[in-house]
Design a protein around this motif. Structure first.
Motif, mmCIF file in Angstrom:
data_model
loop_
_atom_site.group_PDB
_atom_site.id
_atom_site.type_symbol
_atom_site.label_atom_id
_atom_site.label_comp_id
_atom_site.label_asym_id
_atom_site.label_seq_id
_atom_site.Cartn_x
_atom_site.Cartn_y
_atom_site.Cartn_z
ATOM 1 N N TYR A 184 -8.524 24.688 34.025
ATOM 2 C CA TYR A 184 -8.016 26.043 34.247
ATOM 3 C C TYR A 184 -8.517 27.067 33.228
ATOM 4 C CZ TYR A 184 -4.765 23.981 37.599
ATOM 5 O OH TYR A 184 -4.219 23.326 38.673
ATOM 6 N N ARG A 185 -8.963 26.612 32.049
ATOM 7 C CA ARG A 185 -9.390 27.519 30.981
ATOM 8 C C ARG A 185 -8.381 28.653 30.774
ATOM 9 N NH1 ARG A 185 -14.760 27.031 29.372
ATOM 10 N NH2 ARG A 185 -15.887 25.391 30.453
ATOM 11 N N PRO A 186 -7.132 28.322 30.464
ATOM 12 C CA PRO A 186 -6.102 29.375 30.328
ATOM 13 C C PRO A 186 -6.421 30.310 29.161
ATOM 14 C CG PRO A 186 -5.146 27.154 30.413
ATOM 15 C CD PRO A 186 -6.601 27.000 30.178
ATOM 16 N N ARG A 187 -6.101 31.585 29.349
ATOM 17 C CA ARG A 187 -6.500 32.585 28.355
ATOM 18 C C ARG A 187 -5.737 32.452 27.038
ATOM 19 N NH1 ARG A 187 -3.678 38.183 30.548
ATOM 20 N NH2 ARG A 187 -3.258 37.286 32.582
ATOM 21 N N TYR A 188 -4.553 31.814 27.040
ATOM 22 C CA TYR A 188 -3.778 31.704 25.810
ATOM 23 C C TYR A 188 -3.952 30.369 25.086
ATOM 24 C CZ TYR A 188 -1.400 35.968 27.244
ATOM 25 O OH TYR A 188 -1.125 37.259 27.599
ATOM 26 N N ASN A 189 -4.806 29.515 25.608
ATOM 27 C CA ASN A 189 -5.066 28.245 24.925
ATOM 28 C C ASN A 189 -6.257 28.373 23.987
ATOM 29 O OD1 ASN A 189 -3.671 26.928 27.579
ATOM 30 N ND2 ASN A 189 -3.519 25.562 25.816
ATOM 31 N N ILE A 190 -6.206 27.637 22.885
ATOM 32 C CA ILE A 190 -7.352 27.543 21.989
ATOM 33 C C ILE A 190 -8.278 26.492 22.569
ATOM 34 C CG2 ILE A 190 -8.106 26.840 19.689
ATOM 35 C CD1 ILE A 190 -5.485 27.921 18.622
ATOM 36 N N MET A 191 -9.490 26.897 22.903
ATOM 37 C CA MET A 191 -10.405 25.979 23.570
ATOM 38 C C MET A 191 -11.695 25.836 22.780
ATOM 39 S SD MET A 191 -9.962 26.941 27.571
ATOM 40 C CE MET A 191 -10.415 28.658 27.332
ATOM 41 N N PHE A 192 -12.085 24.592 22.566
ATOM 42 C CA PHE A 192 -13.361 24.345 21.887
ATOM 43 C C PHE A 192 -14.517 24.818 22.745
ATOM 44 C CE2 PHE A 192 -17.085 21.661 21.237
ATOM 45 C CZ PHE A 192 -17.369 21.992 19.932
ATOM 46 N N MET A 193 -14.337 24.836 24.067
ATOM 47 C CA MET A 193 -15.435 25.202 24.963
ATOM 48 C C MET A 193 -15.960 26.598 24.682
ATOM 49 S SD MET A 193 -13.283 22.941 26.357
ATOM 50 C CE MET A 193 -12.086 23.686 27.454
ATOM 51 N N ASP A 194 -15.137 27.458 24.055
ATOM 52 C CA ASP A 194 -15.600 28.808 23.734
ATOM 53 C C ASP A 194 -16.478 28.827 22.490
ATOM 54 O OD1 ASP A 194 -14.234 29.831 25.829
ATOM 55 O OD2 ASP A 194 -12.465 30.372 24.681
ATOM 56 N N ASP A 195 -16.448 27.744 21.702
ATOM 57 C CA ASP A 195 -17.143 27.716 20.424
ATOM 58 C C ASP A 195 -18.572 27.245 20.607
ATOM 59 O OD1 ASP A 195 -16.668 26.017 17.270
ATOM 60 O OD2 ASP A 195 -17.348 28.052 17.693
ATOM 61 N N ALA A 196 -19.505 27.853 19.911
ATOM 62 C CA ALA A 196 -20.889 27.410 19.994
ATOM 63 C C ALA A 196 -21.003 26.013 19.404
ATOM 64 C CB ALA A 196 -21.797 28.380 19.230
ATOM 65 N N SER A 197 -21.674 25.106 20.120
ATOM 66 C CA SER A 197 -21.807 23.735 19.643
ATOM 67 C C SER A 197 -23.096 23.590 18.845
ATOM 68 C CB SER A 197 -21.807 22.762 20.824
ATOM 69 O OG SER A 197 -22.846 23.079 21.729
ATOM 70 N N TYR A 198 -23.040 22.731 17.837
ATOM 71 C CA TYR A 198 -24.205 22.467 17.005
ATOM 72 C C TYR A 198 -24.984 21.285 17.574
ATOM 73 C CZ TYR A 198 -22.458 25.622 13.432
ATOM 74 O OH TYR A 198 -22.046 26.726 12.746
ATOM 75 N N PRO A 199 -26.270 21.202 17.263
ATOM 76 C CA PRO A 199 -27.084 20.123 17.833
ATOM 77 C C PRO A 199 -26.896 18.789 17.117
ATOM 78 C CG PRO A 199 -28.456 21.571 16.494
ATOM 79 C CD PRO A 199 -27.094 22.193 16.539
ATOM 80 N N TYR A 200 -27.152 17.730 17.873
ATOM 81 C CA TYR A 200 -27.183 16.371 17.360
ATOM 82 C C TYR A 200 -28.559 15.787 17.660
ATOM 83 C CZ TYR A 200 -22.061 16.385 17.011
ATOM 84 O OH TYR A 200 -20.763 16.676 16.679
ATOM 85 N N ILE A 201 -28.896 14.717 16.969
ATOM 86 C CA ILE A 201 -30.082 13.932 17.315
ATOM 87 C C ILE A 201 -29.599 12.700 18.066
ATOM 88 C CG2 ILE A 201 -31.970 12.528 16.426
ATOM 89 C CD1 ILE A 201 -32.232 14.498 14.132
ATOM 90 N N ARG A 202 -30.165 12.480 19.257
ATOM 91 C CA ARG A 202 -29.761 11.337 20.082
ATOM 92 C C ARG A 202 -30.895 10.317 20.148
ATOM 93 N NH1 ARG A 202 -28.538 12.912 25.922
ATOM 94 N NH2 ARG A 202 -30.784 12.678 26.224
#
Length: 587
Positions: A82-100
């Motif tokens: 639902y991506r509710p507007r009042y929830n703190i969501m990590f999805m809004d944060d820019a993700s850093y890269p990993y080496i796979r």
């Protein structure tokens, strides 16, 4: 209604979904006892932001879970859905890269940002400096002959001939060779470069003695590259090379700041993670954030959090150990994370508060002007050149902020007809929304006046979306934004010196930019289309091989079946020859 519904809530663990008057989910929470937790929102006093959230609640739903662990996981999935507007969501944060580094028989290595998409792999990072991650992977592919191709074929490629791949696609390579190579790469990434440095030094000296100066020079360049890359990774704790994360938060003035200190193999990576308005209990927001974070990122060996935090239930969701140190060096590192969070909030609070205040003020002005809700606004624009390469674009603003994850692009098919193009885009957008029951906007703004508003109105009316308000941004004779027009074709004048006028102009520029950039991309792609793209069986790979061999399309047209066979094989060669023979016969 809400009071009666509260009385029926069970004393069970589960999740609750707060909804506004439009039925939109605006907040998702979890609880050990649903009745107690949900009732707290509607009794007693709260801070301003929680009060604001509760004032928008018109109804709520709940889902009973079998345990607190199930409630944690359910909460994450509901927030993701639902991506509710009042929830703190990590999805809004820019993700850093990993080496796979994959764990296949013939492994590959690359830089990725989703560290949990492929399960059968090792992940290293995160790397705050993306350039460093790419530089490290490039160096590893120079030092180790790993598989380069995404999907293995049955013939070796150029990398094999350059000595940069062992060619497992064509040759039978012992899998133990790759296993040992993976082990060596793992040690290399973690900072143990002695094995490779010793090997390259020995090879450099041997080549120099044999007067093979070019090979010796290559070894020296690789040694220098290793020295350069490893210099960027400062080891903070040589004795303790475990993967450890230290998370803490600081909450004040209606905001929460969360900071993590991440150790990977003894290397410290400081990363600011979050600064957002707080609508719930700080401990609950913090724990919810950690759970979301580790859904997307590899867990450490040990997670350290402040002693005073209530993290009950988190250990059931995460597989790593969770410690709340009371003394010693680990407690100091947790305290350092909290101090970073406090400093970050103090430094950024004024800016964040100003932005929120400005947005609330501007959206309030727009609501007063139009008489419509302004939570979600969608803007539409079309672009083409004399009907060619026609495209449409949609940009989305939520509470005055661009929501780029919701932007959409459309290829349209009505050529030089802006009216029909606008209708096609809107029909596709809203028909799909109704079919999939996704969120609808409070307001749509089209780029233009009466024709575009009428086009939008016909589609909105046909689909029965009477709750969606329609407006158009009208330009003057100098093609500058002048005023807002409603669906009754009334001009709503806006003070050109106001923040609202500036914001609407900025929104219009954004949708125009988005449409134009897509139009240019489509046009560029279409203009590079050649006759080879129309030949059956000729894809990008064969097209590239043919052009590399013959140089020009004319030479390919003139080539014999035997000449073409050397590049694409006899069967495809006959298809190409037959195609061009047919083209020659067309008058």
């Amino acid at each position: 209604m809400l009071k009666n519904k509260l009385l029926t809530l069970p004393m069970s663990p589960g999740c609750y979904l707060m909804k506004n008057s439009h039925g939109e989910v605006i907040y998702v929470g979890k609880a050990k006892k649903l009745k107690n937790r949900v009732s707290q929102y509607f009794t007693g006093s709260h801070d301003n932001k929680t009060t604001k959230m509760v004032s928008n609640v018109a109804d709520f739903d709940y889902i009973v879970a079998g345990s607190e662990k199930e409630a944690f996981i359910l909460e994450y999935n509901l927030i993701k859905q639902y991506r509710p507007r009042y929830n703190i969501m990590f999805m809004d944060d820019a993700s850093y890269p990993y080496i796979r580094l994959t764990s296949e028989d013939y492994p590959t290595i690359k830089v990725v940002r989703d560290a949990k998409r492929v399960k059968n792999a090792q992940y290293f990072g995160p790397y705050p400096n993306a350039g460093y991650a790419h530089e490290l992977v490039n160096l590893i592919t120079e030092l180790y002959p790993l598989r380069r191709c995404r999907n293995m074929g049955n013939k070796v490629c150029l990398y094999y001939h350059l000595g940069k791949c062992l060619g497992p696609c064509e040759f039978d390579i012992d899998k133990e060779v790759y296993r040992q190579m993976s082990d060596s790469i793992t040690r290399f990434i973690k900072g143990d470069t002695s094995e490779m440095v010793s090997k390259l030094t020995s090879e450099r000296d041997r080549f120099a003695e044999e007067l093979k100066f070019e090979e010796a020079g290559r070894c020296q360049k690789l040694l220098e590259a290793i020295s350069h890359v490893t210099a960027d990774s400062q080891v903070q704790n040589e004795r303790d090379r475990r993967d450890e994360d230290f998370f803490a938060y600081y909450a004040d003035r209606g905001f929460i700041s969360i900071v993590g200190l991440l150790y990977r193999g003894g290397k410290l990576l400081h990363r600011h993670l979050l600064l957002k308005p707080l609508y719930d209990d700080p401990d609950e927001a913090f724990v919810s954030y950690l759970m979301q974070y580790y859904q997307k990122n590899p867990e450490p060996k040990i997670l350290f959090v402040p002693k005073e935090c209530d993290i009950e239930g988190l250990d059931e969701v995460l597989s790593c150990k969770i410690h709340q140190p009371e003394r010693g060096q680990k407690r100091k590192q947790v305290a350092l994370a909290k101090e970073n969070a406090r400093i970050n909030l103090d430094q950024k609070f004024d800016i964040a508060n100003k932005e929120i205040t400005d947005n609330e003020e501007i959206m309030a002005q727009l609501k007063e002007l139009t008489g419509c809700d302004t939570h979600r606004i969608e803007l539409y624009d079309n672009s083409h050149i004399s009907g060619e390469y026609a495209v449409g674009a949609m940009v989305v603003y939520i509470d005055g902020q661009p929501s780029k994850k919701d932007y959409r692009l459309y290829r349209v098919h009505n050529r030089n007809n802006d009216f029909a193009n606008m209708q096609e885009v809107l029909y596709r957008r809203f028909f799909r929304a109704l079919k999939e029951r996704t969120v609808l906007p409070d307001m749509i703004i089209v780029d233009g006046g009466e024709p575009q508003i009428r086009a939008a109105g016909e589609i909105i009316s046909k689909l029965g979306l009477h709750s969606v308000a329609i407006f158009g941004l009208v330009k003057n004779d100098r093609h500058q934004t002048a005023s807002l027009m409603n669906d009754e074709l009334e001009l709503l004048e806006i003070d050109r010196e106001s923040k609202l006028f500036f914001e609407l102009t900025r929104m219009q520029d954004e949708v125009h930019r988005f449409a134009i950039s897509f139009h240019k991309k489509v046009r560029s792609k279409e203009m590079t289309h050649s006759q080879l793209d129309d030949v059956p069986g000729v894809g990008p790979k064969r097209k590239k091989a043919l052009l590399r061999t013959f140089g020009t399309l004319k030479r390919i047209e003139e080539a014999s079946v035997e000449e073409l066979s050397e590049v694409v094989g006899p069967k495809q060669a006959r298809v190409i020859r037959e195609y061009f023979n047919q083209q020659d016969n067309v008058i």
